[in-house]
Design an enzyme around this catalytic site. Structure first.
Site, PDB file in Angstrom:
ATOM      1  N   TYR A 119       1.016  -1.310   0.079  1.00 17.09           N
ATOM      2  CA  TYR A 119       0.157  -0.120   0.144  1.00 17.09           C
ATOM      3  C   TYR A 119       0.670   1.268   0.036  1.00 17.09           C
ATOM      4  O   TYR A 119       2.084   0.991  -0.313  1.00 17.09           O
ATOM      5  CB  TYR A 119      -1.300  -0.178   1.066  1.00 17.09           C
ATOM      6  CG  TYR A 119      -1.980   0.732   1.569  1.00 17.09           C
ATOM      7  CD1 TYR A 119      -2.646   1.051   0.394  1.00 17.09           C
ATOM      8  CD2 TYR A 119      -2.664   1.541   2.665  1.00 17.09           C
ATOM      9  CE1 TYR A 119      -4.146   2.047   0.215  1.00 17.09           C
ATOM     10  CE2 TYR A 119      -3.123   2.705   2.525  1.00 17.09           C
ATOM     11  CZ  TYR A 119      -4.190   2.716   1.288  1.00 17.09           C
ATOM     12  OH  TYR A 119      -4.947   3.487   0.827  1.00 17.09           O
ATOM     13  N   LYS A 169     -20.338 -19.641 -11.585  1.00 13.31           N
ATOM     14  CA  LYS A 169     -20.010 -19.426 -12.768  1.00 13.31           C
ATOM     15  C   LYS A 169     -19.035 -19.490 -12.484  1.00 13.31           C
ATOM     16  O   LYS A 169     -17.464 -19.378 -13.361  1.00 13.31           O
ATOM     17  CB  LYS A 169     -20.267 -18.363 -13.984  1.00 13.31           C
ATOM     18  CG  LYS A 169     -21.507 -18.664 -14.451  1.00 13.31           C
ATOM     19  CD  LYS A 169     -20.930 -19.456 -15.559  1.00 13.31           C
ATOM     20  CE  LYS A 169     -23.079 -20.000 -16.508  1.00 13.31           C
ATOM     21  NZ  LYS A 169     -22.841 -20.189 -17.634  1.00 13.31           N
ATOM     22  N   ASN A 211     -31.635 -25.070 -19.057  1.00 14.42           N
ATOM     23  CA  ASN A 211     -31.877 -25.363 -17.697  1.00 14.42           C
ATOM     24  C   ASN A 211     -33.143 -24.984 -17.432  1.00 14.42           C
ATOM     25  O   ASN A 211     -33.268 -23.518 -17.628  1.00 14.42           O
ATOM     26  CB  ASN A 211     -30.364 -24.804 -17.734  1.00 14.42           C
ATOM     27  CG  ASN A 211     -29.301 -25.502 -18.161  1.00 14.42           C
ATOM     28  OD1 ASN A 211     -29.654 -26.635 -18.069  1.00 14.42           O
ATOM     29  ND2 ASN A 211     -28.087 -24.998 -18.898  1.00 14.42           N
TER      30      ASN A 211
HETATM   31  N1  LIG Z   1     -26.889 -26.046 -21.682  1.00 18.19           N
HETATM   32  C1  LIG Z   1     -26.485 -24.467 -21.666  1.00 18.19           C
HETATM   33  O1  LIG Z   1     -25.635 -24.496 -21.775  1.00 18.19           O
HETATM   34  C2  LIG Z   1     -27.289 -23.633 -21.639  1.00 18.19           C
HETATM   35  C3  LIG Z   1     -28.157 -23.424 -22.360  1.00 18.19           C
HETATM   36  N2  LIG Z   1     -29.546 -22.560 -22.052  1.00 18.19           N
HETATM   37  C4  LIG Z   1     -30.777 -22.635 -22.160  1.00 18.19           C
HETATM   38  O2  LIG Z   1     -31.906 -22.629 -22.637  1.00 18.19           O
HETATM   39  C5  LIG Z   1     -32.710 -21.589 -22.732  1.00 18.19           C
HETATM   40  C6  LIG Z   1     -33.208 -20.133 -23.374  1.00 18.19           C
HETATM   41  O3  LIG Z   1     -31.772 -19.398 -23.162  1.00 18.19           O
HETATM   42  P1  LIG Z   1     -31.338 -17.458 -23.563  1.00 18.19           P
HETATM   43  O4  LIG Z   1     -30.904 -17.999 -25.292  1.00 18.19           O
HETATM   44  O5  LIG Z   1     -30.326 -17.632 -22.827  1.00 18.19           O
HETATM   45  O6  LIG Z   1     -32.762 -17.264 -23.279  1.00 18.19           O
HETATM   46  P2  LIG Z   1     -33.953 -16.410 -23.787  1.00 18.19           P
HETATM   47  O7  LIG Z   1     -34.950 -16.135 -22.814  1.00 18.19           O
HETATM   48  O8  LIG Z   1     -32.405 -15.186 -24.479  1.00 18.19           O
HETATM   49  O9  LIG Z   1     -34.415 -17.739 -25.235  1.00 18.19           O
HETATM   50  C7  LIG Z   1     -35.451 -18.226 -24.572  1.00 18.19           C
HETATM   51  C8  LIG Z   1     -35.972 -17.986 -25.512  1.00 18.19           C
HETATM   52  O10 LIG Z   1     -37.022 -19.355 -26.047  1.00 18.19           O
HETATM   53  C9  LIG Z   1     -38.630 -18.522 -26.820  1.00 18.19           C
HETATM   54  N3  LIG Z   1     -39.358 -20.177 -25.599  1.00 18.19           N
HETATM   55  C10 LIG Z   1     -40.285 -19.488 -25.321  1.00 18.19           C
HETATM   56  N4  LIG Z   1     -41.492 -20.370 -24.515  1.00 18.19           N
HETATM   57  C11 LIG Z   1     -40.984 -21.265 -25.777  1.00 18.19           C
HETATM   58  C12 LIG Z   1     -41.456 -22.688 -26.112  1.00 18.19           C
HETATM   59  N5  LIG Z   1     -42.367 -22.826 -25.825  1.00 18.19           N
HETATM   60  N6  LIG Z   1     -41.506 -22.711 -27.607  1.00 18.19           N
HETATM   61  C13 LIG Z   1     -40.556 -22.391 -28.692  1.00 18.19           C
HETATM   62  N7  LIG Z   1     -39.792 -21.517 -28.153  1.00 18.19           N
HETATM   63  C14 LIG Z   1     -40.380 -21.061 -26.669  1.00 18.19           C
HETATM   64  C15 LIG Z   1     -38.511 -16.867 -25.493  1.00 18.19           C
HETATM   65  O11 LIG Z   1     -39.877 -16.750 -26.265  1.00 18.19           O
HETATM   66  C16 LIG Z   1     -37.223 -17.254 -26.456  1.00 18.19           C
HETATM   67  O12 LIG Z   1     -37.153 -16.578 -27.348  1.00 18.19           O
HETATM   68  C17 LIG Z   1     -32.764 -21.628 -20.969  1.00 18.19           C
HETATM   69  O13 LIG Z   1     -33.499 -22.490 -20.676  1.00 18.19           O
HETATM   70  C18 LIG Z   1     -31.333 -21.323 -20.481  1.00 18.19           C
HETATM   71  O14 LIG Z   1     -30.809 -21.943 -19.872  1.00 18.19           O
HETATM   72  C19 LIG Z   1     -28.734 -21.634 -22.338  1.00 18.19           C
HETATM   73  C20 LIG Z   1     -27.578 -21.320 -22.377  1.00 18.19           C
HETATM   74  C21 LIG Z   1     -27.108 -22.125 -22.192  1.00 18.19           C
HETATM   75  C1  LIG Z   2     -25.715 -23.298 -18.508  1.00 20.40           C
HETATM   76  C2  LIG Z   2     -26.625 -21.931 -18.923  1.00 20.40           C
HETATM   77  O1  LIG Z   2     -25.455 -20.046 -18.839  1.00 20.40           O
HETATM   78  C3  LIG Z   2     -27.621 -21.550 -19.086  1.00 20.40           C
HETATM   79  O2  LIG Z   2     -28.112 -22.189 -18.573  1.00 20.40           O
HETATM   80  O3  LIG Z   2     -27.732 -20.548 -18.430  1.00 20.40           O
HETATM   81 MG   LIG Z   3     -26.224 -18.541 -18.723  1.00 20.47          MG
END
Ligand SMILES: NC(=O)C1=CN([C@@H]2O[C@H](COP(=O)(O)OP(=O)(O)OC[C@H]3O[C@@H](n4cnc5c(N)ncnc54)[C@H](O)[C@@H]3O)[C@@H](O)[C@H]2O)C=CC1
Ligand SMILES: CC(=O)C(=O)O
Ligand SMILES: [Mg+2]
Length: 474
Positions: free
Chosen positions: A112, A167, A361
């Site tokens: 420091y 994370k 998820n």
């Molecule tokens: N396995 C992995 O590494 C990851 C998984 N995810 C998962 O993917 C999902 C989406 O995440 P993001 O894209 O960040 O969220 P986001 O909110 O940007 O997108 C979600 C989309 O799903 C749509 N949606 C909602 N209900 C629906 C239905 N019945 N049919 C079709 N589409 C529908 C929404 O309108 C929206 O456009 C979450 O469950 C997240 O946990 C996201 C990032 C990484």
């Molecule tokens: C894995 C992740 O980043 C998500 O589900 O949003």
């Molecule tokens: Mg995420």
């Protein structure tokens, strides 16, 4: 929301050993679906004894009935039932440690004032020294506004914190990167951009996390233009990289070329859009995006401008309708939406040897139990089933490489190289339906991703530094 899957609880009881035997207690727990995995005697005693029983259950809903049955046993006083996951979160999951001790005035005057002042002035005179003389070179900000946390939606910045702490832990544990969770109490795009820009001098990289679409695109793009450190929206790019790695290997199993498959992406948000873009860049030609109102197609004017662009680049046959319509004849389903949107009937309409990646998820688009009998390759984002497609396989190694190369950005070439590196860890002999992607705990993953990322950073001219272990390579 009820979360499916196994869990474990700690049941603290006081036993009157003259009134009940331990065998009776074990039998009640067993007959109510509990499996005792550990026993700790907390308060030993001749007659009264306090014990902690760690009990694993397949269904969280069992716990209440099990506890009630235990409390009714004569000679048992139920003290409490604690969820082990909650116990692990008490006080948060990470903390800051000093790298050098402060034991005397000499130490104090160097870490420091007054000694530190000369270090400050050296950085003032040459700002690049911030990378060698501060935490910047190894530190990443994990920034969220809590608007799209996992698949839980807009749960706010306070509730987002456990995920961001998680994370940060993964960054450290898997890749030695120091990461700070930062949850912002604003949803205003301009405010988020201004805050992250102002925070940047502390960090060597920015990992944006769980910011809902379409705001996430503008936030990321604008910050990329403004900052000379990598800005990486993990839900877009980390997810796209791991998805592509999994798909490369799954296609080897079903022996289908990437340019001949029909892919349906469900959930055209942050992750769905980035994954679609990466799949198109990797050679997929027939890709259809479906959101909650059906297939994204030309002929509709979407309020979400990103979807209008998406419609131009995808859905070559301009198919319309709901998921159950466009899933017909698909080879691959990719779920990035919400729980339970895919049915067994939908899968039955897919082509032979269907590949289903249900990546929402914490609950996937269809449960493994329902899907697995009807598909050739199945993957989720979860750690409790085979084939975990989760961006945790990507962000630690990608940032490790980008920080070590002091890269300005994480570009498309670096991401593609990371996907190939992850896929290549599964050898031809190892590859099978239940092993298309290496485990998060496979210690080859981070080094392989780091190496691929550094090589591409150097090749594409975004590296500001050639790490020592790359200096004398051919
Ligand atoms: N396995 C992995 O590494 C990851 C998984 N995810 C998962 O993917 C999902 C989406 O995440 P993001 O894209 O960040 O969220 P986001 O909110 O940007 O997108 C979600 C989309 O799903 C749509 N949606 C909602 N209900 C629906 C239905 N019945 N049919 C079709 N589409 C529908 C929404 O309108 C929206 O456009 C979450 O469950 C997240 O946990 C996201 C990032 C990484
Ligand atoms: C894995 C992740 O980043 C998500 O589900 O949003
Ligand atoms: Mg995420």
């Amino acid at each position: 929301m009820r979360l499916e899957g196994g869990t474990s609880v700690i049941i603290r009881v006081e036993m009157d050993k003259q009134a009940v035997t331990f065998g009776e207690l074990v039998s009640v727990i067993g007959s109510h679906g509990g499996d005792i995995v550990a026993i700790d005697v907390i308060g030993p005693g001749k007659r009264l004894e306090t014990r902690d029983l760690t009990v694993s259950v397949q269904e969280p809903s069992i716990v209440e009935r099990l506890a009630e049955a235990v409390s009714k046993l004569k000679g048992i006083t139920l003290i409490n039932v604690s969820d082990r996951t909650f116990l692990l979160h008490l006080g948060g999951k990470i903390q800051v440690h000093s790298k050098v001790p402060i034991k005397n005035r000499d130490d104090l005057s160097r870490v420091y004032t007054p000694g530190v002042a000369n270090v400050c002035l050296a950085i003032r005179d040459d700002v690049s020294k911030a990378f060698s003389l501060t935490i910047r070179r190894n530190t990443v900000a994990v920034v969220s506004d809590g608007t799209a946390v996992l698949g839980l939606g807009d749960i706010g910045p306070h509730a987002a914190m456990p995920v961001m702490e998680g994370k940060a832990m993964l960054f450290k544990e898997l890749a030695g990167v120091d990461a700070f969770p930062i949850c912002l109490d604003t949803k205003d795009t301009e405010e988020i951009i201004a805050i992250v820009k102002a925070l940047a001098p502390t960090f060597g990289g920015i990992n944006l996390e769980d910011i809902s679409s379409p705001r996430c695109f503008e936030i990321e793009n604008r910050l990329k233009e403004m900052l000379d450190i990598p800005v990486f929206h993990d839900d877009q790019h980390g997810t796209a990289v791991v998805l592509l790695a999994g798909l490369f290997n799954a296609l080897k199993i079903v022996d289908k070329p990437i340019d001949r498959i029909k892919v349906v992406v469900c959930g055209i948000g942050a992750a769905g859009i980035a994954c679609s873009r990466m799949l198109l860049n990797a050679g997929v030609t027939n890709l259809i995006g479906v959101d909650k109102d059906g297939a994204i197609h030309r002929g509709e004017n979407y309020a979400n401008e990103v979807w209008n662009e998406y419609a131009k680049r995808t859905n070559p046959n301009n198919e319309t309708g709901r998921l159950s319509d466009v899933i017909k004849g698909a080879d691959v389903f990719i779920g990035l939406s919400r729980p339970k949107v895919l049915s067994v009937d939908d899968i039955m309409q897919m082509n032979a040897d269907p590949i289903v990646f249900a990546m929402a998820n914490p609950e996937p688009e269809i449960s493994p139990e329902d899907a697995m009998p009807h598909v050739r390759v199945f993957a989720t984002g979860r750690s409790d089933y085979p084939n975990q497609l989760n961006n945790v396989l990507v962000f630690p190694g990608i940032f490790r490489g980008a920080l070590d190369a002091r890269a300005h950005t994480i570009n498309e070439d670096m991401k593609l190289a990371a996907a190939r590196a992850i896929a290549s860890i599964v050898s031809e002999q190892e590859l099978n339906e239940f092993y298309i992607i290496p485990s998060v705990f496979n210690d080859k993953v981070v080094p392989a991703v780091r190496k691929a990322v550094i090589q591409e950073a150097i090749r594409t001219g975004t590296a500001r530094k050639v790490p020592g272990d790359f200096r004398f390579r051919d």
